[in-house]
Design an enzyme around this catalytic site. Sequence first.
Site, PDB file in Angstrom:
ATOM      1  CG  LEU A 130      -2.107  -0.969   1.122  1.00 50.47           C
ATOM      2  CD1 LEU A 130      -2.630  -1.347   2.504  1.00 50.47           C
ATOM      3  CD2 LEU A 130      -3.233  -0.335   0.301  1.00 50.47           C
TER       4      LEU A 130
ATOM      5  CG  ASP B 297       9.898  -0.170   3.268  1.00 54.42           C
ATOM      6  OD1 ASP B 297       8.707  -0.219   2.918  1.00 54.42           O
ATOM      7  OD2 ASP B 297      10.453  -1.094   3.921  1.00 54.42           O
TER       8      ASP B 297
ATOM      9  CG  ASP C  40      12.699   1.046  13.344  1.00 47.44           C
ATOM     10  OD1 ASP C  40      11.496   1.377  13.246  1.00 47.44           O
ATOM     11  OD2 ASP C  40      13.087   0.129  14.092  1.00 47.44           O
ATOM     12  CB  ILE C  41       8.994   5.258  11.047  1.00 52.64           C
ATOM     13  CG1 ILE C  41       8.299   3.958  10.629  1.00 52.64           C
ATOM     14  CG2 ILE C  41       9.485   6.005   9.815  1.00 52.64           C
ATOM     15  CD1 ILE C  41       7.407   3.333  11.633  1.00 52.64           C
TER      16      ILE C  41
ATOM     17  CG  ASN D  20       1.603   2.259   4.570  1.00 52.14           C
ATOM     18  OD1 ASN D  20       0.533   1.728   4.344  1.00 52.14           O
ATOM     19  ND2 ASN D  20       2.761   1.741   4.133  1.00 52.14           N
TER      20      ASN D  20
ATOM     21  CE1 TYR E 127      -1.802  -4.750  11.542  1.00 52.75           C
ATOM     22  CE2 TYR E 127      -3.970  -5.761  11.304  1.00 52.75           C
ATOM     23  CZ  TYR E 127      -2.971  -4.932  10.812  1.00 52.75           C
ATOM     24  OH  TYR E 127      -3.147  -4.299   9.611  1.00 52.75           O
TER      25      TYR E 127
ATOM     26  CE  LYS F  88      -2.482  -1.291  11.325  1.00 50.88           C
ATOM     27  NZ  LYS F  88      -1.640  -0.200  10.786  1.00 50.88           N
TER      28      LYS F  88
END
Length: 315
Positions: A29, A48, A85-86, A112, A183, A187
Site C-alpha cells: 500500500l 522503508d 526505522d520510524i 503506513n 495487531y 490498530k
Amino acid sequence: MAENARKEAAGAGLCAGRVVAVTGAGRGLGRAHALAFAAEGARVVVNDLGVRPDGSPAAEAGGPAEEVAAEIRAAGGEAVAHDGDIATPAGAASLVATALGTFGRLDTLVNNAGFVRDRMLVNLTEDEWDAVLRVHLKGHFLPLRHAAAHWRAEAKAGRPPRARVVNTSSGAGLAGSVGQANYSAAKAGVLGLTLVAAAELSRYGVQVNAIAPAARTRMTERTFAETMAAPTDGTFDAMAPENVSPLVVWLGSAASEGVTGRIFSAEGGRITVMEGWRPGPTADKGARWSPGEVGEAVRGLVAGARAAEGVYGAG
Ligand SMILES: NC(=O)c1ccc[n+]([C@@H]2O[C@H](COP(=O)([O-])OP(=O)(O)OC[C@H]3O[C@@H](n4cnc5c(N)ncnc54)[C@H](O)[C@@H]3O)[C@@H](O)[C@H]2O)c1
C-alpha cells in the site's frame, strides 16, 4: 514527456508543490501511495526499513525505499529514499529532517509502515505483543510528533501550514480479528491517536484522518489467497493496493480542507466513512445500583442495543 513531468511543468496535479513523506512505502500500500502522490505532482520521501513480513531483518541486499524512489524519478517525478526505522526517535526525526533538508518543506505525512505477528491470544508471547504494538502505535506516534512540532513552529512563525496526516488503521482495529490481538489493539490505538491528534493540531492548520484499507499485499496474500487473486480477464482488480491510494492522496492534499478526525474504510471501489462509538440504550437510576439491579438493567440495555459488528474470523 512523462505524465508526472507534464503535470509538474503545468503546475498541475492535486499535490503540486507539496512534499509528502510515506512510511513503509517500499512495498504494498505504501508504495502505491507514494507513486500516486508523485503522479499528482508531489515530491515524495519514500521511507522503508526493508524488513520481512514479520518485521525481522531482510537477508537480501538493496532497499525497497530506494527502488520506489528510483521508480518515481524514472517517471519524471522527484523522490528521495529514507531507510530508517520510524518506530525509533532517531528514525522518525530523520524522516522529517530528510523532507526539510531535501525539499525544504513537509506538507503531508502518511503513516503506513508495519508488520504482523499473528497468534492466538493464549500463545501470544510478550515479544510478539511488544514488536507489533511498537511498529504500529509508536511507529505512528513518533513521526506524527516530529512532524507536528515542525508544523506548530511554522504556525507560530506566521506561516500557517495546510498540513495533512493520514494514519493507517485496519478492520482489525475497528472490529477485532481472531489471532491478531496484538495487531487489533495497535490498530485500535491508531484510531484513538487520530482523534486526539485531529483535535489538538487543528489550531496549527494540521488535519489528521485515518484509513482502514483492504488490499492484496504480502501481508494479506496468504490470508486471502482465494478471494484476492488478481483477475486475468482484464476486469477491475478490486484488491489492488492502487485502489486505496486515491483517497489517501486526496486526504493528503490541500483540497481536503475541513475534513479531519475521520476514519474511512477503503477497499476496491468503495469508500466508507466509519461512524464511531456512540451511546446506545441507557439507564439512570439516579442513585447507586446494587449488583443484582445492574444485571437486570444491563440485560434490558443489551437486548435493546444494535448487535455488535462481528469480529473477523469469529465463528
Ligand atoms: N493489506 C491490507 O489488506 C491491509 C489491511 C489493513 C491494514 N493494513 C495496513 O496497511 C499498512 C501497509 O501494509 P501492507 O499490506 O502494504 O504491507 P507490506 O508488508 O507490503 O508493507 C509494509 C512495509 O512497511 C515496512 N516496514 C515495516 N516496519 C518498518 C519500520 N519500522 N520502519 C519503516 N518501514 C517499515 C516493510 O518493510 C514493508 O515494506 C500496514 O500498516 C498494515 O497494517 C493493510
